[in-house]
Design a protein around this motif. Structure first.
Motif, PDB file in Angstrom:
ATOM      1  N   PHE A  95     -41.641  -7.121 109.306  1.00  0.00           N
ATOM      2  CA  PHE A  95     -41.856  -8.481 108.814  1.00  0.00           C
ATOM      3  C   PHE A  95     -42.764  -8.438 107.588  1.00  0.00           C
ATOM      4  CE2 PHE A  95     -43.836 -12.829 109.501  1.00  0.00           C
ATOM      5  CZ  PHE A  95     -42.731 -13.504 109.053  1.00  0.00           C
ATOM      6  N   TYR A  96     -42.201  -8.790 106.443  1.00  0.00           N
ATOM      7  CA  TYR A  96     -42.971  -8.834 105.198  1.00  0.00           C
ATOM      8  C   TYR A  96     -42.155  -9.576 104.156  1.00  0.00           C
ATOM      9  CZ  TYR A  96     -39.903  -5.086 103.502  1.00  0.00           C
ATOM     10  OH  TYR A  96     -38.811  -4.341 103.114  1.00  0.00           O
ATOM     11  N   ASN A  97     -42.793  -9.925 103.053  1.00  0.00           N
ATOM     12  CA  ASN A  97     -42.151 -10.639 101.959  1.00  0.00           C
ATOM     13  C   ASN A  97     -41.615  -9.620 100.967  1.00  0.00           C
ATOM     14  OD1 ASN A  97     -41.478 -12.064  99.676  1.00  0.00           O
ATOM     15  ND2 ASN A  97     -43.337 -13.312  99.645  1.00  0.00           N
ATOM     16  N   SER A  98     -40.307  -9.388 101.003  1.00  0.00           N
ATOM     17  CA  SER A  98     -39.727  -8.344 100.161  1.00  0.00           C
ATOM     18  C   SER A  98     -39.619  -8.760  98.707  1.00  0.00           C
ATOM     19  CB  SER A  98     -38.347  -7.954 100.691  1.00  0.00           C
ATOM     20  OG  SER A  98     -37.475  -9.059 100.617  1.00  0.00           O
ATOM     21  N   THR A  99     -39.764 -10.065  98.406  1.00  0.00           N
ATOM     22  CA  THR A  99     -39.809 -10.478  97.010  1.00  0.00           C
ATOM     23  C   THR A  99     -41.122 -10.048  96.374  1.00  0.00           C
ATOM     24  OG1 THR A  99     -38.347 -12.360  97.388  1.00  0.00           O
ATOM     25  CG2 THR A  99     -39.762 -12.461  95.452  1.00  0.00           C
ATOM     26  N   VAL A 103     -41.007  -2.570  98.270  1.00  0.00           N
ATOM     27  CA  VAL A 103     -41.112  -1.408  99.150  1.00  0.00           C
ATOM     28  C   VAL A 103     -41.779  -1.836 100.455  1.00  0.00           C
ATOM     29  CG1 VAL A 103     -42.075   0.903  99.436  1.00  0.00           C
ATOM     30  CG2 VAL A 103     -41.245   0.170  97.190  1.00  0.00           C
ATOM     31  N   ASP A 104     -41.152  -1.525 101.568  1.00  0.00           N
ATOM     32  CA  ASP A 104     -41.661  -1.885 102.889  1.00  0.00           C
ATOM     33  C   ASP A 104     -43.087  -1.366 103.075  1.00  0.00           C
ATOM     34  OD1 ASP A 104     -42.207  -2.196 105.587  1.00  0.00           O
ATOM     35  OD2 ASP A 104     -40.293  -1.390 106.271  1.00  0.00           O
ATOM     36  N   ALA A 582     -30.897 -15.656 104.272  1.00  0.00           N
ATOM     37  CA  ALA A 582     -29.494 -15.925 104.540  1.00  0.00           C
ATOM     38  C   ALA A 582     -28.797 -14.729 105.167  1.00  0.00           C
ATOM     39  CB  ALA A 582     -28.792 -16.319 103.247  1.00  0.00           C
ATOM     40  N   ASN A 583     -28.956 -13.579 104.593  1.00  0.00           N
ATOM     41  CA  ASN A 583     -28.374 -12.361 105.140  1.00  0.00           C
ATOM     42  C   ASN A 583     -29.402 -11.251 105.024  1.00  0.00           C
ATOM     43  OD1 ASN A 583     -25.507 -13.108 105.682  1.00  0.00           O
ATOM     44  ND2 ASN A 583     -25.563 -13.597 103.502  1.00  0.00           N
ATOM     45  N   THR A 584     -30.040 -10.917 106.129  1.00  0.00           N
ATOM     46  CA  THR A 584     -31.069  -9.898 106.093  1.00  0.00           C
ATOM     47  C   THR A 584     -30.479  -8.572 105.633  1.00  0.00           C
ATOM     48  OG1 THR A 584     -32.233 -10.954 107.897  1.00  0.00           O
ATOM     49  CG2 THR A 584     -32.800  -8.673 107.447  1.00  0.00           C
ATOM     50  N   THR A 585     -31.030  -8.037 104.553  1.00  0.00           N
ATOM     51  CA  THR A 585     -30.560  -6.761 104.043  1.00  0.00           C
ATOM     52  C   THR A 585     -31.353  -5.652 104.700  1.00  0.00           C
ATOM     53  OG1 THR A 585     -30.052  -7.796 101.931  1.00  0.00           O
ATOM     54  CG2 THR A 585     -30.216  -5.386 101.965  1.00  0.00           C
ATOM     55  N   MET A 586     -30.680  -4.821 105.455  1.00  0.00           N
ATOM     56  CA  MET A 586     -31.362  -3.760 106.167  1.00  0.00           C
ATOM     57  C   MET A 586     -31.570  -2.566 105.248  1.00  0.00           C
ATOM     58  SD  MET A 586     -31.599  -5.423 108.882  1.00  0.00           S
ATOM     59  CE  MET A 586     -32.334  -4.232 109.986  1.00  0.00           C
ATOM     60  N   GLY A 587     -32.704  -1.901 105.438  1.00  0.00           N
ATOM     61  CA  GLY A 587     -33.023  -0.748 104.610  1.00  0.00           C
ATOM     62  C   GLY A 587     -32.415   0.524 105.175  1.00  0.00           C
ATOM     63  N   THR A 588     -33.029   1.647 104.860  1.00  0.00           N
ATOM     64  CA  THR A 588     -32.463   2.934 105.260  1.00  0.00           C
ATOM     65  C   THR A 588     -32.659   3.202 106.740  1.00  0.00           C
ATOM     66  OG1 THR A 588     -34.530   3.984 104.617  1.00  0.00           O
ATOM     67  CG2 THR A 588     -32.772   3.912 102.971  1.00  0.00           C
ATOM     68  N   THR A 589     -33.555   2.464 107.386  1.00  0.00           N
ATOM     69  CA  THR A 589     -33.722   2.597 108.826  1.00  0.00           C
ATOM     70  C   THR A 589     -33.589   1.215 109.441  1.00  0.00           C
ATOM     71  OG1 THR A 589     -36.084   2.141 108.974  1.00  0.00           O
ATOM     72  CG2 THR A 589     -35.462   4.368 108.347  1.00  0.00           C
ATOM     73  N   THR A 594     -35.457  -6.294 104.724  1.00  0.00           N
ATOM     74  CA  THR A 594     -35.866  -6.706 103.389  1.00  0.00           C
ATOM     75  C   THR A 594     -36.721  -7.954 103.437  1.00  0.00           C
ATOM     76  OG1 THR A 594     -33.791  -5.772 102.657  1.00  0.00           O
ATOM     77  CG2 THR A 594     -34.963  -7.070 101.063  1.00  0.00           C
ATOM     78  N   GLY A 595     -37.245  -8.289 104.574  1.00  0.00           N
ATOM     79  CA  GLY A 595     -38.163  -9.415 104.657  1.00  0.00           C
ATOM     80  C   GLY A 595     -37.484 -10.729 104.355  1.00  0.00           C
ATOM     81  N   MET A 596     -37.351 -11.069 103.091  1.00  0.00           N
ATOM     82  CA  MET A 596     -36.669 -12.312 102.727  1.00  0.00           C
ATOM     83  C   MET A 596     -36.294 -12.278 101.269  1.00  0.00           C
ATOM     84  SD  MET A 596     -40.010 -14.607 102.593  1.00  0.00           S
ATOM     85  CE  MET A 596     -41.000 -13.235 103.139  1.00  0.00           C
ATOM     86  N   ASN A 597     -35.329 -13.084 100.921  1.00  0.00           N
ATOM     87  CA  ASN A 597     -34.929 -13.249  99.538  1.00  0.00           C
ATOM     88  C   ASN A 597     -35.290 -14.665  99.126  1.00  0.00           C
ATOM     89  OD1 ASN A 597     -33.677 -13.592  97.105  1.00  0.00           O
ATOM     90  ND2 ASN A 597     -31.813 -12.503  97.690  1.00  0.00           N
ATOM     91  N   MET A 598     -36.315 -14.769  98.293  1.00  0.00           N
ATOM     92  CA  MET A 598     -36.832 -16.097  97.970  1.00  0.00           C
ATOM     93  C   MET A 598     -35.841 -16.923  97.154  1.00  0.00           C
ATOM     94  SD  MET A 598     -39.600 -16.072  99.553  1.00  0.00           S
ATOM     95  CE  MET A 598     -40.044 -17.706  99.050  1.00  0.00           C
ATOM     96  N   SER A 599     -34.848 -16.296  96.554  1.00  0.00           N
ATOM     97  CA  SER A 599     -33.908 -17.047  95.738  1.00  0.00           C
ATOM     98  C   SER A 599     -32.744 -17.590  96.554  1.00  0.00           C
ATOM     99  CB  SER A 599     -33.359 -16.149  94.629  1.00  0.00           C
ATOM    100  OG  SER A 599     -32.616 -15.080  95.184  1.00  0.00           O
ATOM    101  N   ASN A 600     -32.680 -17.239  97.852  1.00  0.00           N
ATOM    102  CA  ASN A 600     -31.521 -17.618  98.660  1.00  0.00           C
ATOM    103  C   ASN A 600     -31.831 -18.723  99.649  1.00  0.00           C
ATOM    104  OD1 ASN A 600     -29.937 -15.818  97.391  1.00  0.00           O
ATOM    105  ND2 ASN A 600     -30.148 -14.194  98.905  1.00  0.00           N
ATOM    106  N   GLU A 601     -32.593 -19.709  99.236  1.00  0.00           N
ATOM    107  CA  GLU A 601     -32.825 -20.839 100.145  1.00  0.00           C
ATOM    108  C   GLU A 601     -31.528 -21.609 100.298  1.00  0.00           C
ATOM    109  OE1 GLU A 601     -36.441 -22.515 100.130  1.00  0.00           O
ATOM    110  OE2 GLU A 601     -35.926 -24.267 101.259  1.00  0.00           O
TER     111      GLU A 601
END
Length: 633
Positions: A95-99, A103-104, A582-589, A594-601
Motif C-alpha cells: 500500500f503506497y502512492n505509486s504516483t 518505486v515500491d 481502476a486497474n491495479t497494475t501488479m509489479g514483478t512480485t 502500483t498503489g494508485m494511478n492519480m490520473s485514473n479517477e
C-alpha cells in the motif's frame, strides 16, 4: 505536502489527528500458511506528511532472516492494501502512492532475526499515504523466501503519546503508544514503548504500583489533583485489578499484547480517562489521555449547498454508525423535496449520500460519493434515498455497505439531493457526544434505548441534540405530570454501571433546569435539536457525566456518558484528495502493487459517482491535489 497545498490555496487541519498514531497489537497466521512460524509481537506506526515511521518487537519470525536475503519481499514487514486478515484474495499488495513514488518503498523494509525478539525502532517509509488511510489495513510479515506467514490489522492507538506526570522532574520520559479495546466490564491493553521507561523494571519489583501501566479515574493529565486512583468498580472487583499490570524492560523495546483487565466498566466509562505509567518505586512518571475511536457520529447542522438558490431548507438530525465496513444511517429530516413522495429516476434523485469532501462551504471540494471502489465496483449510494411524502422523513436504520471505517467517514460531507438529483443541502459528520446508551442499573422493564446525542457547551449553557431510534416509552407522546417523566437529563454521577453514584440532576443554578427537558416518542426516531439548558456548569464540569433517560412515570431506564471535546481547535478548510485505482497494475512480485494511478479517477456522466477508492485517500503534493480537484469539475 503543506507547501504544495498552500500553492493551491488549500490548508491542513490545525490539530494533530489521533489516527497519526496506530498499532498492530496481535498477529494471526496468514490465510493458507501451514508452516511452523507463529509470529507474535506489536508494531507501532506513526504517520506524518505521507511518511510512516515503524517500530516493532516480533517473536517467532524466520530465523534465516539473520542473514542477507535476495528473494522478493524476503523477511519483509509491509502494509498491504486489504482490510482483512481472513481472506488472502482480499489482502492485496503493498500500500503506497505509486504516483508520488514509482518505486515500491516497501521492498527494503525487513526485520532482522539475529536477536530474539527481532526489534527495530523508527524505521521510516515514505509512502505518500496519510495516517487515516492506513487504519484497518493488513500488516503482513514474510519469511526468508518472501512468502507471507503472518497478518495483523492496523488500529488507531488509544494513547498515542505521553507527557511527564505533573510535578515529576526525573529523567524518564516514556516514548510509545498503547491500544485499549473494551467490552462489557473488561479492557484489553496492548502497548509498545521504544524508550524512556525505568530500566530497573527488568527485574521483579514489590512496591505498590511499581512498573505499572494503569487507567486512572481522572480526565486531565495536566492536573495531578484530579487524576486520582485506579479506575475499577470496587463493588464487583477486589482486590484492585491493576496491581499486577506492569511493563518489563528486559528487552530494548517493551511490549505487551492483549493484556486483559476486569474493571467492571464499559467503553464509554473508559474513554477520555488518564493512563499513568509508574517507575520501579511506584512513583508516577508519565500520563496520556485515552481517545477511543469514534464509531458513532451525527449530522446536526445543515447548510444550503453552495450555489443552491431554491426554496428547500433541509433541517433535522442524522446519525451515522460504522461497523465492519458498513454505515447505518438514521434520520429525522424536514424541508425535503415533496416531489420525492413519488418514484424518481434521475441520477442521485432524492439522495442521502456521504461525499468525499470535508467542507460544506466549497462546492469545488465536496466531490462525489464516498466508498471503497476496490471492494464495491457499484456505487452503493445510488439506492439510498429519502421519502418526501410527509412533512418530515423518518428513518430508523438504513445500512450502506461502503467498505469504509468510522475514521474514514468522520468529518465528511453528507449531501441531500432533490427530485432532479441536484444537491440542495450539506452537513458535516461529527462525533456524537453520547454515542450509546446502556440499561439503567436495576431496571428490568422492556425498554432498551438506542440512539445517540450531541452536546455542545458555551459558557454555562448546554445545547442538546438527540436522535433516539428505539426503546423509548411510547406514552411520551404528549403531556406528562410525574416528576422527571420522559426526561433527558445530565446527572451528577460519572459511572453508568453503579446506580448508587449516578445521583440527581447536574446543575448549579437556583432552580433545576432539567425538569422541562423531555423527549417525544409519538414518532420514531425521536429527535430534538438545539435544546438549551442553563445548568451553571462549564464544558469541563459536564464532560464525563451521565446522561439519563426516563420513562413516562419518571423512572430511569437508560444511561450514557457525555464525552465533550476539551481541546480548543481552529477550523480550517481541509481538502482530502481521493481517487480510484481502476486497474491495479501488479509489479514483478505479487506484493508490489502500483498503489494508485492519480490520473485514473473514474468519472461518469453522473458527477456524484466519482468512484472513490478508500484504499487511496492521499494528499501528497500538488499533483495529487490537482488531480482530485480536476475530477470534480
Amino acid at each position: 505536502m503543506a507547501r504544495a497545498l498552500a500553492l493551491l490555496g488549500l490548508s491542513l487541519p490545525a490539530v494533530t489527528r489521533a489516527s497519526d498514531a496506530a498499532i498492530v497489537s496481535s498477529f494471526a497466521g496468514y490465510p493458507g500458511y501451514s508452516g511452523d512460524l507463529s509470529v507474535t509481537g506489536v508494531v507501532a506506526l506513526r504517520s506524518s506528511d505521507g511518511t510512516q515511521t515503524l517500530s516493532w518487537s516480533l517473536s517467532d519470525v524466520d530465523p534465516r532472516c539473520s542473514s542477507a536475503c535476495t528473494a522478493a519481499n524476503c523477511c519483509g514487514v509491509h502494509i498491504h492494501e486489504g482490510k482483512t486478515c481472513a481472506d488472502a484474495s482480499l489482502i492485496g499488495g503493498h500500500f503506497y502512492n505509486s504516483t508520488a513514488y514509482p518505486v515500491d518503498p516497501w521492498l527494503t523494509i525487513m526485520y532482522n532475526a539475529s536477536s530474539t525478539p527481532s526489534e527495530d525502532v523508527d524505521v521510516m517509509v515514505a509512502t505518500g499515504i496519510m495516517g487515516d488511510d492506513i487504519l484497518g489495513r493488513a500488516f503482513v510479515v514474510h519469511d526468508f523466501t518472501g512468502a507471507r506467514v503472518a497478518c495483523g490489522l492496523i488500529h488507531e492507538a488509544a494513547v498515542g503519546s505521553f507527557g511527564a506526570y505533573p510535578g515529576y522532574s526525573g529523567a524518564l520520559m516514556p516514548k510509545g503508544m498503547l491500544q485499549v479495546t473494551s467490552t462489557t466490564g473488561m479492557q484489553t491493553l496492548s502497548w509498545i514503548f521504544t524508550s524512556g521507561l525505568d530500566p530497573r523494571c527488568d527485574a521483579e519489583c514489590t512496591d505498590a504500583n511499581c512498573c505499572g501501566v494503569h487507567i486512572h479515574q481522572g480526565m486531565d493529565c495536566s492536573d495531578a489533583g484530579t487524576i486520582g486512583g485506579h479506575l475499577y468498580n470496587s463493588d464487583y472487583y477486589s482486590p484492585d485489578p491493576w496491581l499486577h499490570i506492569m511493563y518489563n524492560t528486559s528487552e530494548t523495546v517493551s511490549i505487551a499484547s492483549m493484556v486483559t483487565v476486569a474493571t467492571g466498566y464499559d467503553t464509554a466509562a473508559i474513554n477520555k480517562r488518564t493512563l499513568v505509567i509508574h517507575d520501579f518505586t511506584g512513583a508516577r512518571i508519565a500520563c496520556g489521555s485515552i481517545e477511543l475511536p469514534v464509531e458513532d457520529a451525527m449530522v446536526s447542522m445543515w447548510h444550503p449547498y453552495p450555489g443552491y438558490t431554491g426554496n428547500l431548507m433541509v433541517d433535522g438530525v442524522m446519525s451515522v454508525s460504522s461497523d465492519d465496513g458498513m454505515q447505518t444511517l438514521a434520520w429525522s429530516l424536514s424541508g425535503l423535496d415533496p416531489e420525492c413522495a413519488a418514484a424518481c429516476s434521475a441520477a442521485n434523485c432524492c439522495g442521502v449520500h456521504i461525499h468525499v469532501g470535508m467542507d460544506c462551504t466549497d462546492a469545488g471540494t465536496i466531490g462525489g460519493h464516498y466508498w471503497d471502489s476496490g471492494m464495491y465496483s457499484t456505487d452503493p449510494w445510488l439506492t439510498v434515498m429519502y421519502n418526501g411524502s410527509m412533512s418530515s422523513d423518518l428513518e430508523t436504520g438504513l445500512v450502506v455497505a461502503t467498505g469504509l471505517s468510522a475514521s474514514d467517514v468522520l468529518n465528511r460531507a453528507m449531501v441531500i439531493h432533490d427530485f432532479t438529483g441536484a444537491r440542495i443541502a450539506c452537513g458535516i459528520i461529527a462525533p456524537a457526544s453520547v454515542p450509546s446508551f446502556s440499561t439503567y442499573p436495576g431496571y428490568t422493564g422492556g425498554l432498551s434505548t438506542a440512539g445517540m446525542m450531541g452536546v455542545t457547551s458555551s459558557g454555562t449553557m448546554q445545547s442538546l441534540t438527540w436522535l433516539l431510534t428505539q426503546g423509548l416509552d411510547t406514552r411520551c407522546g404528549g403531556s406528562c405530570s410525574a416528576t422527571n417523566c420522559c426526561g433527558v437529563h445530565i446527572h451528577a454521577g460519572t459511572d453508568c454501571s453503579d446506580g448508587n453514584t449516578i445521583g440527581g440532576h447536574w446543575y448549579s443554578t437556583a432552580t433545576d433546569p432539567w425538569l422541562t427537558i423531555m423527549y417525544d416518542a409519538s414518532a420514531m426516531p425521536a429527535s430534538a435539536k438545539d435544546v438549551q439548558v442553563e445548568t451553571g456548569k462549564t464544558t469541563a464540569e459536564v464532560t464525563g457525566h451521565t446522561m439519563v433517560i426516563h420513562d413516562f412515570t419518571g423512572a430511569r431506564i437508560a444511561c450514557g456518558i457525555v464525552n465533550l471535546n476539551m481541546e480548543t481547535t481552529t477550523t480550517t478548510t481541509t481538502t482530502t484528495t481521493t481517487t480510484t485505482m481502476a486497474n491495479t497494475t501488479m509489479g514483478t512480485t505479487t506484493d508490489t502493487t502500483t498503489g494508485m494511478n492519480m490520473s485514473n479517477e473514474t468519472t461518469t456522466t453522473n458527477p456524484d459517482t466519482v468512484g472513490v477508492s478508500a484504499a487511496h485517500r492521499v494528499a501528497s503534493g500538488a499533483l495529487v491535489a490537482l488531480a482530485a480537484l480536476a475530477a470534480v469539475f
